[in-house]
Design an enzyme around this catalytic site. Structure first.
Site, PDB file in Angstrom:
ATOM      1  N   LYS A   1       0.739  -1.179   0.003  1.00  0.00           N
ATOM      2  CA  LYS A   1       0.124  -0.042  -0.162  1.00  0.00           C
ATOM      3  C   LYS A   1       1.012   1.191  -0.126  1.00  0.00           C
ATOM      4  CE  LYS A   1      -4.010  -2.178   1.969  1.00  0.00           C
ATOM      5  NZ  LYS A   1      -4.583  -2.934   3.193  1.00  0.00           N
TER       6      LYS A   1
ATOM      7  N   GLN B   1      -5.259  -1.318   9.146  1.00  0.00           N
ATOM      8  CA  GLN B   1      -4.980  -2.695   8.753  1.00  0.00           C
ATOM      9  C   GLN B   1      -5.643  -3.902   9.520  1.00  0.00           C
ATOM     10  OE1 GLN B   1      -3.588  -3.404   5.646  1.00  0.00           O
ATOM     11  NE2 GLN B   1      -4.436  -5.572   6.039  1.00  0.00           N
TER      12      GLN B   1
ATOM     13  N   ASP C   1     -11.587   2.365   3.321  1.00  0.00           N
ATOM     14  CA  ASP C   1     -11.842   1.232   3.255  1.00  0.00           C
ATOM     15  C   ASP C   1     -13.444   0.810   3.103  1.00  0.00           C
ATOM     16  OD1 ASP C   1      -9.843  -0.618   3.237  1.00  0.00           O
ATOM     17  OD2 ASP C   1      -9.572  -0.722   5.400  1.00  0.00           O
TER      18      ASP C   1
END
Ligand code: NAP
Length: 280
Positions: free
Chosen positions: A51, A95, A118
């Site tokens: 990422k 995460q 997200d």
């Protein structure tokens, strides 16, 4: 047709790079993505590294904040609240998975919906299911973009989704409903999965069971999107038996090289969208 996710993701990142150059000349700033990583789960470390790499490559500001696995929940929540107020940060991602003593729900709900790249915050989940503008979870968004490459008009198609997770199955169903598909969501208690799959023009498999979907489960000319990533003795395989299904399907994503590369590209896309909304 084998749907090339790697190439599609490369093209998406190239487009984002150009968009970010334009945004910089208009706003004199670029999107910023902050990733919080708790603990040392090897898979999470690889995801976060990628990422960071790709966000820098497209010209974003990128930062990873690392905490040991015994960090207190309050430390994470305080950091998120600080990032929520920081104008340089367009997107925040924590995460997953998190250690057991940290509430995933609390963490997700603390992220400002406008910075929730997200698409997991209940406000974004609600907006997506109401058909409003929202951040869309990255993997289903990637699946959707791959599907649209094969078939522009999805209206009236029968889509069967295998798996009902908040991460994949449910948002995928919302995206396809919005496109006027007739959607069937299946799960571990579904009575006859093969029979459901045989009705599908589109199958999206997000299960976590190696090669579950067989050749004789798939209608001729169906489109098959394989989200699964399963480690086996013979390497990484999807939830679809590629060798069998590719003989029947009109189009199929491979594993690896299908949905996987799209996930990070869609995360970058979501970060750019959050930046644009914040500046509009
Ligand atoms: P998950 O949260 O474990 O959900 C799996 C779903 O599959 C559940 O809804 C479960 O039903 C259903 N299921 C399990 N066994 C089944 C069966 N025999 N028949 C029908 N449905 C069944 O998994 P997930 O997070 O959605 O991930 C699914 C897969 O995608 C995994 O392999 C994961 O590694 C992969 N993945 C890939 C990416 C990517 O970037 N390509 C991203 C995320 C995840 P119940 O609800 O009834 O338990």
């Amino acid at each position: 047709m084998i749907i090339d996710g790697k190439k599609t993701a490369e093209k998406l990142r190239e487009d984002l790079k150009k968009k970010i150059i334009d945004l910089k000349s208009t706003f004199n700033s670029v999107p910023g993505l902050t990733v919080i990583l708790v603990g040392d789960d090897p898979a999470s470390k690889i995801y976060v590294k990628n990422k960071e790499k790709f966000s820098k490559e497209v010209g974003m500001n990128s930062e990873v904040i690392r905490y040991p696995k015994n960090v207190e929940e309050s430390v994470i929540l305080d950091k998120i609240m600080e990032l929520n107020k920081d104008k340089k940060i367009s997107g925040i991602l924590v995460q997953l998975p998190l250690p057991k003593h940290i509430s995933k729900k609390k963490v997700i709900e603390t992220i400002l919906p406008a910075k929730d790249v997200d698409g997991f915050h209940p406000v974004n989940v609600g907006n997506l299911s109401s058909g409003y503008d929202s951040s869309i979870p990255c993997t289903p968004l990637g699946c959707f973009l791959l599907l649209k490459k094969v078939e522009k008009n999805l209206s009236g198609k029968h889509a069967v989704i295998i798996g009902r997770s908040n991460l994949n199955g449910k948002p995928m169903a919302q995206l396809l409903l919005k496109e006027n598909c007739t959607v069937t969501i299946t799960h571990s208690k579904t009575k006859d999965l093969k029979e459901e799959c045989l009705k599908a023009d589109i199958i999206v498999a997000a299960v976590g069971k190696p090669k579950l979907v067989k050749g004789d489960w798939v209608k001729k000319n169906a489109i098959v999107i394989d989200v699964g990533i399963n480690k086996t003795e013979s390497g990484i395989v999807g939830d679809v038996d590629f060798d069998e299904v590719s003989k029947v399907a009109r189009a199929i994503t491979p594993v690896p090289g299908g949905v996987g590369p799209m996930t990070i590209a869609c995360l970058l896309n979501n970060t750019v969208e959050c930046f644009k909304r914040a500046n509009s």
